[in-house]
Design a protein around this motif. Structure first.
Motif, PDB file in Angstrom:
ATOM      1  N   SER A 130       0.828  -1.212   0.000  1.00  0.00           N
ATOM      2  CA  SER A 130       0.000   0.000   0.000  1.00  0.00           C
ATOM      3  C   SER A 130       0.859   1.257   0.000  1.00  0.00           C
ATOM      4  CB  SER A 130      -0.955  -0.006   1.193  1.00  0.00           C
ATOM      5  OG  SER A 130      -0.245   0.038   2.406  1.00  0.00           O
ATOM      6  N   LYS A 131       1.970   1.233   0.727  1.00  0.00           N
ATOM      7  CA  LYS A 131       2.877   2.391   0.714  1.00  0.00           C
ATOM      8  C   LYS A 131       3.511   2.555  -0.672  1.00  0.00           C
ATOM      9  CE  LYS A 131       2.915   3.175   5.247  1.00  0.00           C
ATOM     10  NZ  LYS A 131       1.806   3.892   5.748  1.00  0.00           N
ATOM     11  N   GLY A 132       3.925   1.436  -1.280  1.00  0.00           N
ATOM     12  CA  GLY A 132       4.519   1.503  -2.619  1.00  0.00           C
ATOM     13  C   GLY A 132       3.536   2.011  -3.654  1.00  0.00           C
ATOM     14  N   ALA A 133       2.284   1.557  -3.560  1.00  0.00           N
ATOM     15  CA  ALA A 133       1.266   2.020  -4.504  1.00  0.00           C
ATOM     16  C   ALA A 133       0.987   3.507  -4.318  1.00  0.00           C
ATOM     17  CB  ALA A 133      -0.015   1.214  -4.338  1.00  0.00           C
ATOM     18  N   THR A 134       0.955   3.946  -3.082  1.00  0.00           N
ATOM     19  CA  THR A 134       0.708   5.370  -2.805  1.00  0.00           C
ATOM     20  C   THR A 134       1.847   6.230  -3.317  1.00  0.00           C
ATOM     21  OG1 THR A 134      -0.563   4.769  -0.853  1.00  0.00           O
ATOM     22  CG2 THR A 134       0.210   7.040  -0.991  1.00  0.00           C
ATOM     23  N   ILE A 135       3.078   5.812  -3.073  1.00  0.00           N
ATOM     24  CA  ILE A 135       4.232   6.569  -3.567  1.00  0.00           C
ATOM     25  C   ILE A 135       4.258   6.551  -5.097  1.00  0.00           C
ATOM     26  CG2 ILE A 135       6.760   6.569  -3.669  1.00  0.00           C
ATOM     27  CD1 ILE A 135       6.679   5.576  -0.732  1.00  0.00           C
ATOM     28  N   GLY A 136       3.946   5.420  -5.697  1.00  0.00           N
ATOM     29  CA  GLY A 136       3.896   5.337  -7.156  1.00  0.00           C
ATOM     30  C   GLY A 136       2.848   6.257  -7.753  1.00  0.00           C
ATOM     31  N   LYS A 137       1.684   6.338  -7.115  1.00  0.00           N
ATOM     32  CA  LYS A 137       0.639   7.243  -7.604  1.00  0.00           C
ATOM     33  C   LYS A 137       1.048   8.700  -7.438  1.00  0.00           C
ATOM     34  CE  LYS A 137      -2.890   3.846  -6.843  1.00  0.00           C
ATOM     35  NZ  LYS A 137      -3.890   3.319  -5.948  1.00  0.00           N
ATOM     36  N   ALA A 138       1.787   9.008  -6.383  1.00  0.00           N
ATOM     37  CA  ALA A 138       2.293  10.376  -6.206  1.00  0.00           C
ATOM     38  C   ALA A 138       3.297  10.709  -7.311  1.00  0.00           C
ATOM     39  CB  ALA A 138       2.932  10.533  -4.832  1.00  0.00           C
ATOM     40  N   TYR A 139       4.168   9.749  -7.648  1.00  0.00           N
ATOM     41  CA  TYR A 139       5.109   9.957  -8.755  1.00  0.00           C
ATOM     42  C   TYR A 139       4.375  10.162 -10.071  1.00  0.00           C
ATOM     43  CZ  TYR A 139       9.326   8.724  -6.119  1.00  0.00           C
ATOM     44  OH  TYR A 139      10.364   8.705  -5.237  1.00  0.00           O
ATOM     45  N   ILE A 140       3.337   9.378 -10.307  1.00  0.00           N
ATOM     46  CA  ILE A 140       2.553   9.537 -11.537  1.00  0.00           C
ATOM     47  C   ILE A 140       1.921  10.920 -11.589  1.00  0.00           C
ATOM     48  CG2 ILE A 140       0.453   8.774 -12.730  1.00  0.00           C
ATOM     49  CD1 ILE A 140       1.167   5.924 -11.906  1.00  0.00           C
TER      50      ILE A 140
END
Length: 99
Positions: free
Chosen positions: A74-84
């Motif tokens: 969940s942390k990785g997905a959240t950080i990835g969405k912030a990068y996107i």
């Protein structure tokens, strides 16, 4: 549970197709972030389902392990969405409006 498993399977298929595509468009930074975020999201769904099966029994090591994987996903997905979102902002702000 069945809906999560079916949709996760289709999502995994989509991620594999995007990652193995020979089209240069799908090797852009947006799709790199999209694929990595998708992997984290699938990890979260799978680990959540495993924890849901053993939620009342803390003695299994899988519960602790899967809770860690769930949190990591969940942390990785959240950080990835912030990068996107940040990458999309930079693309929109650029003059040529391209990646």
């Amino acid at each position: 549970v069945i809906v999560d498993i079916i949709l996760s399977t289709f999502y995994i298929f989509l991620l594999v197709r995007l990652a193995t595509s020979s089209d240069l468009y799908f090797s852009s930074p947006f799709y790199t972030f999209f694929i990595s975020t998708g992997i984290y999201s699938v990890l979260t769904v799978i680990s959540y389902q495993i924890v849901g099966q053993f939620q009342f029994s803390e003695k299994y090591w899988t519960v602790i392990y899967c809770q860690g994987v769930n949190t990591f996903g969940s942390k990785g997905a959240t950080i990835g969405k912030a990068y996107i979102a940040f990458h999309r902002y930079l693309v929109i702000r650029s003059r040529e409006f391209s990646e």
